[in-house]
Write a protein that holds these residues in place. Structure first.
Motif, PDB file in Angstrom:
ATOM      1  N   UNK A  39      46.772 142.720  59.012  1.00 34.05           N
ATOM      2  CA  UNK A  39      46.525 141.839  60.152  1.00 34.05           C
ATOM      3  C   UNK A  39      46.928 142.516  61.458  1.00 34.05           C
TER       4      UNK A  39
ATOM      5  N   UNK B 243      39.652 147.606  63.652  1.00 36.99           N
ATOM      6  CA  UNK B 243      38.786 147.649  62.478  1.00 36.99           C
ATOM      7  C   UNK B 243      38.871 148.940  61.674  1.00 36.99           C
TER       8      UNK B 243
ATOM      9  N   UNK C  70      32.693 133.260  61.003  1.00 40.98           N
ATOM     10  CA  UNK C  70      34.138 133.467  61.047  1.00 40.98           C
ATOM     11  C   UNK C  70      34.479 134.946  60.984  1.00 40.98           C
TER      12      UNK C  70
ATOM     13  N   UNK D 205      32.415 137.451  61.560  1.00 46.93           N
ATOM     14  CA  UNK D 205      31.793 138.146  62.700  1.00 46.93           C
ATOM     15  C   UNK D 205      32.623 137.980  63.973  1.00 46.93           C
ATOM     16  N   UNK D 206      33.366 136.888  64.070  1.00 43.51           N
ATOM     17  CA  UNK D 206      34.254 136.698  65.211  1.00 43.51           C
ATOM     18  C   UNK D 206      35.552 137.453  65.043  1.00 43.51           C
ATOM     19  N   UNK D 207      36.154 137.328  63.859  1.00 43.20           N
ATOM     20  CA  UNK D 207      37.451 137.981  63.647  1.00 43.20           C
ATOM     21  C   UNK D 207      37.332 139.484  63.846  1.00 43.20           C
ATOM     22  N   UNK D 208      36.227 140.067  63.364  1.00 41.17           N
ATOM     23  CA  UNK D 208      36.026 141.511  63.492  1.00 41.17           C
ATOM     24  C   UNK D 208      35.274 141.881  64.771  1.00 41.17           C
ATOM     25  N   UNK D 209      35.033 140.895  65.634  1.00 44.40           N
ATOM     26  CA  UNK D 209      34.361 141.133  66.932  1.00 44.40           C
ATOM     27  C   UNK D 209      32.979 141.741  66.760  1.00 44.40           C
ATOM     28  N   UNK D 210      32.285 141.371  65.677  1.00 52.77           N
ATOM     29  CA  UNK D 210      30.966 141.952  65.414  1.00 52.77           C
ATOM     30  C   UNK D 210      29.893 141.369  66.320  1.00 52.77           C
ATOM     31  N   UNK D 211      29.983 140.070  66.613  1.00 47.03           N
ATOM     32  CA  UNK D 211      28.986 139.441  67.487  1.00 47.03           C
ATOM     33  C   UNK D 211      28.480 138.126  66.920  1.00 47.03           C
ATOM     34  N   UNK D 212      27.539 137.507  67.638  1.00 46.15           N
ATOM     35  CA  UNK D 212      27.002 136.205  67.251  1.00 46.15           C
ATOM     36  C   UNK D 212      25.536 136.358  66.841  1.00 46.15           C
TER      37      UNK D 212
ATOM     38  N   UNK E 111      38.806 136.673  57.370  1.00 47.96           N
ATOM     39  CA  UNK E 111      38.361 135.300  57.697  1.00 47.96           C
ATOM     40  C   UNK E 111      39.503 134.362  58.083  1.00 47.96           C
ATOM     41  N   UNK E 112      40.580 134.064  57.437  1.00 55.53           N
ATOM     42  CA  UNK E 112      41.057 134.529  56.137  1.00 55.53           C
ATOM     43  C   UNK E 112      41.037 133.437  55.083  1.00 55.53           C
ATOM     44  N   UNK E 113      40.151 132.477  55.228  1.00 52.93           N
ATOM     45  CA  UNK E 113      40.078 131.453  54.186  1.00 52.93           C
ATOM     46  C   UNK E 113      38.635 131.333  53.719  1.00 52.93           C
TER      47      UNK E 113
ATOM     48  N   UNK F 258      31.469 126.658  63.187  1.00 50.70           N
ATOM     49  CA  UNK F 258      31.347 127.870  64.017  1.00 50.70           C
ATOM     50  C   UNK F 258      29.889 128.222  64.262  1.00 50.70           C
TER      51      UNK F 258
END
Lengths: 435, 435
Positions: A78, A82, A275, A277-284, A307-309, A318
């Motif tokens: 955590x 990446x 979830x 895609x947001x946590x890893x800042x990948x995009x929308x 994610x982490x769930x 989301x």
């Protein structure tokens, strides 16, 4: 013999988006026999059983993309960026992760999913026999996609051809297991050579296997494929004849309009994972454009390490938030779409027309949502509940779950997985992997 | 007399971001007397009471921006675009909303908040005496900001000067109520004339009142102010001498670098409301830039009609996701920041140095999180719990809550508000407002 479930509210997720308050679902031999408003139910015969259900009954949720054995790695690394997260934490641990950890991680992840109303999950991982074992022990319906990759570290599973062969062998070995469907899980266009991608497609066609692949999760992976082939990832895969009748693509964040059209033309389903895609800042992802083009889109949790769930309620919420922000339009995606993303459209994205809705002949995978929390009020008309369900509901409000008519969660507790006990095993396994 | 709470984990949210496993919090006369690792606790004296707490104890969460009486309007007009939603549904209902509905909505909203670990809320609404009554009945610590506006429909509350005068009178009337602090709630730069904005600032300075205002929630409101004044909203407010020592600005989505610098220079706190900003497609606030400039930022739920729950855990998680997406950087905002946004930084944003942390002299507002859900594992070191808390935790895992040392939630149930009973009243009130 019929089991009749008579509920305060039944949301069948049928094409008309009906809501029956009260309603009934008749179940026979693990499948839906009939559904409708309570007043329209046929008389029961001797031997039939009537079950009264408080709250709302809806079809079991379908998780379109997961790596649930990574429950054993939840939270590992955590806060690291990446590439350091992958190189320093996740990959070294996965190199030590054997069949026992894969089985245990899947078992615990399946327990968490069932408690949250997920009755089917699309799982891409390795040690797939162990993954299937964990899923069956939990009573979770699972599409098992053994990963196929040619990236560094994967030599321990042999060549891509070896991985494809083992997947076919696993499918044959598990042919009698009703809960499991085995497919092929080619990792991504950037981790497989052209030969391996073609071989996946040929085997899938010959053996009639569903296929699951990561597509355009990050901006850079598309840049790499374009530099090598001159094509976007969807165009490249299409040029290889990769897309079969049951291909699902996970993520699909970085698509242009042409890519969307390619996926639509080939009937590719999309697993949207907001979830992760947001946590890893990948995009929308362009969910609105995909849906408008006729692509079947479902939501997925991705693995619990990013994610982490394993909470599909949160993913659906989301999906609405991201789509509205991306389009700058509060009408971009609504309550009905959110519910479809978790159920019928998710089933369609995976090419499973036996799941995701209470329609005669479909699997009796059912979720009861208790409406005891104050967030389910006020209600002036029953349909008001649906907004509360999407905007304010939670996996914690799932109280009972049935898979194929079999009850696997009772009063909020998974009865097939002894989660309090397995947590101790999970800690021990996590410590082993940390080395 | 000391009440000592001995917990498996104590997260004091102190500047060092300590975690004591196990730890203790000593409470005397409603305030924290001491905190630290269990081994370092002083001997108890006769008459002191020792309480054993399973799980994790952290400071009560501070909701930086809400209109909780709108609980009575939860879900109303779901699916309508923003302007139709306001004009056809929300405003007509609010015109019918009297003190009894405001009291009831606040009471039920306070019950929901307390059950989710929120012990303080910043509330901007009208019928403020009734709002304070509902909050006190629930035992929620509340900053009451009577709304001041000159928009159509507000004539029923008189002129802006009348609204300001009533707020001061309410402050005087409630001077003995420890749970309540009254301030001024000027609605926004686009709903108040220059004269009213100046009068708010002058009264706040003379009477030493905190001020709460909406700033730059949507792109268009800034365009309007710029067309009228040639200035951005923060620059315009600064030019009027509007910013006092305890001004908090809600939303702050559409800021440029200069606006951020203005807020920082004037010590303005920011209430970030990602759930509402997503549902209404308003945008993603520049939280990273605000924090980097030294602005105190906390999260807020906004009203339950645009959210639709009062869940600060979800807001903190959304804050991380939005910041990472906005910056394209998975390191943009992390677990520690998420926890600060809900506690100590939220208290700072509201100018309340008596809240948000277990430090000697601060209020004994405490939340126990049960760690019974499987999402709180694996844990190899106690600090792993903090990632699980932020990424996988839920308001549903809050089991006990104390406000000023008084227990208001026990075993997940709010003991000060009879929520099952009040829901019936809430339905009736919602029906009245629907007309």
């Amino acid at each position: 013999m019929i089991d009749r479930y008579l509920a305060d509210h039944v949301l069948p997720m049928d094409p008309a988006f009906s809501l029956y308050s009260p309603g009934f679902v008749d179940v026979a031999e693990g499948r839906v026999a009939a559904v409708g408003p309570a007043a329209g139910a046929a008389a029961l015969a001797p031997g039939d059983v009537l079950h009264h259900v408080e709250g709302l009954l809806l079809p079991g949720l379908v998780n379109c993309h997961a790596h649930s054995p990574m429950t054993v790695l939840r939270g590992a690394g955590e806060g690291l960026p990446l590439q350091r997260w992958l190189r320093e934490v996740i990959w070294p641990r996965e190199a030590r992760l054997g069949p026992e950890e894969a089985r245990l991680g899947m078992l615990v992840g399946a327990g968490e999913m069932l408690q949250g109303g997920i009755t089917t999950s699309a799982e891409m991982y390795f040690h797939s026999e162990a993954v299937a074992e964990g899923a069956v022990a939990a009573g979770l319906r699972t599409l098992v996609f053994p990963a196929v990759a040619e990236a560094p570290g994967w030599e321990r599973f042999g060549t891509a051809a070896d991985m494809i062969r083992s997947a076919v062998a696993l499918r044959d070995a598990l042919a009698g297991e009703d809960l499991i469907e085995v497919g092929l899980g080619p990792h991504a266009a950037y981790t497989l050579g052209e030969g391996a991608l073609r071989e996946v497609a040929e085997t899938a066609a010959a053996e009639r296997l569903p296929v699951h692949i990561h597509v355009a999760e990050t901006r850079t992976e598309g840049d790499g494929v374009r530099a090598r082939t001159g094509l976007s990832i969807p165009a490249y895969l299409a040029s290889l004849g990769f897309f079969g009748p049951r291909t699902a693509a996970a993520h699909c964040v970085w698509l242009d309009g042409e890519d969307v059209a390619i996926l639509a033309a080939h009937g590719v389903g999309v697993a949207h994972c907001p979830g992760s895609n947001g946590k890893l800042a990948s995009g929308m992802a362009p969910v609105k454009a995909l849906r408008s083009a006729g692509v079947a889109v479902g939501v997925g949790t991705d693995g619990p390490a990013s994610n982490d769930n394993l909470d599909l309620w949160e993913e659906a919420r989301l999906a609405l938030l991201y789509s509205r922000l991306r389009e700058g339009d509060a009408g971009a995606l609504g309550v009905e779409e959110a519910l479809r993303l978790m159920t019928c459209d998710a089933a369609a994205a995976l090419g499973r027309d036996d799941l995701g809705a209470f329609l005669p002949g479909r699997r009796a995978d059912m979720v009861r949502v208790s409406l005891e929390d104050v967030v389910y009020d006020p209600v002036l008309a029953p349909r008001d509940l649906l907004g509360h369900l999407v905007w304010a509901g939670s996996r914690r409000d799932v109280s009972d779950v049935w898979v194929g008519g079999r009850r696997v969660v009772e009063a909020g507790r998974c009865v097939t997985v002894d989660l309090p006990r397995e947590r101790a095993a999970l800690r021990a396994a996590a410590a082993r992997l940390a080395g």
